[in-house]
Design a protein around this motif. Structure first.
Motif, short mmCIF file in Angstrom:
data_model
loop_
_atom_site.label_atom_id
_atom_site.label_comp_id
_atom_site.label_asym_id
_atom_site.label_seq_id
_atom_site.Cartn_x
_atom_site.Cartn_y
_atom_site.Cartn_z
N GLY A 54 -50.00 20.90 -3.49
CA GLY A 54 -51.17 21.37 -4.22
C GLY A 54 -51.85 20.34 -5.10
N ALA A 185 -49.91 25.20 -6.65
CA ALA A 185 -49.91 25.29 -5.20
C ALA A 185 -51.20 25.95 -4.70
CB ALA A 185 -48.69 26.05 -4.71
N VAL A 186 -52.31 25.22 -4.84
CA VAL A 186 -53.61 25.68 -4.35
C VAL A 186 -54.23 24.53 -3.56
CG1 VAL A 186 -54.02 27.33 -6.21
CG2 VAL A 186 -54.73 24.95 -6.50
N ALA A 187 -55.25 24.88 -2.78
CA ALA A 187 -55.87 23.87 -1.90
C ALA A 187 -56.74 22.88 -2.68
CB ALA A 187 -56.70 24.56 -0.82
N THR A 199 -49.58 30.28 -9.70
CA THR A 199 -49.31 29.38 -8.57
C THR A 199 -48.65 28.09 -9.05
OG1 THR A 199 -51.50 28.32 -8.73
CG2 THR A 199 -51.32 30.26 -7.31
#
Length: 214
Positions: A54, A185-187, A199
């Motif tokens: 991420g 944990a993201v794009a 996240t």
């Protein structure tokens, strides 16, 4: 020991251009260098490497933490959640029914600070009047700042009421700055407010890994 923290995307601060496969090199409690992971591993081949999924960003700020920790009770899991549920308890009548003591407030505050760390929070604002709560906050590693205006009700989610993720940043990642950051944990950064601070996969304060999602 030097440690390289690397993620798919590095955002060093407000307005910074995202760096693909960026890394932050930590020595002690400070940032020694940051840049492309490939370059830093070549310069520091003996550094320990921590790879995260991420986006790596500055740690986050939550306002009104005195409300979150001195006027909100976090049930102990599992000993109290059967009776009280898993949601935080607030409201004077509900708190009076719990017959709160200073020790109980301190235990609740420790659970509350763990929830903040698990959301990438590294700093809070507020004035803590219960000694056991103040001790719990100091021991957590969170930076305590003076009270500041808070739009709406204080929330564990640092992005609540924010128009974008950068508004919740505390500080900037640069050489010589405190090693204080989080990984989500993201794009990409734009996805963070919507997907939420839960996240968070890692929170580092003073060079120490204080939260790591299992």
């Amino acid at each position: 020991m030097r440690t390289l923290h690397t993620a798919e995307l590095l955002v060093a601060g407000v307005g910074s251009a995202p760096l693909r496969d960026g890394a932050v090199l930590v020595e002690g409690d400070r940032i020694e260098a940051l840049g492309p992971f490939a370059e830093l591993t070549e310069r520091y081949p003996h550094a320990r490497v921590r790879r995260w999924p991420g986006v790596l960003t500055p740690g986050l700020l939550v306002r009104g933490a005195d409300t979150l920790l001195e006027r909100t009770y976090y049930p102990d899991d599992p000993s109290e959640t059967t009776e009280l549920g898993t949601d935080p308890v607030s409201g004077q009548e509900a708190l009076d029914a719990l017959k709160m003591t200073e020790a109980r407030w301190g235990n609740s505050a420790r659970r509350g600070t763990q929830k903040l760390l698990a959301r990438g929070v590294v700093a809070v604002t507020g004035r803590f009047t219960i000694p056991a709560v103040r001790t719990a906050v100091v021991r957590s590693g969170l930076t305590v700042l003076p009270p500041a205006p808070c739009e709406g009700l204080p929330a564990l989610n640092p992005f609540a009421g924010r128009e974008n993720a950068e508004e919740a940043f505390h500080g900037v990642l640069e050489p010589g700055a405190p090693a204080r950051f989080a990984v989500f944990a993201v794009a990409d950064l734009d996805a963070l407010p919507g997907e939420g601070a839960t996240t968070c996969v890692a929170t580092v304060i003073g060079g120490r890994l204080l939260h790591r999602r299992r």
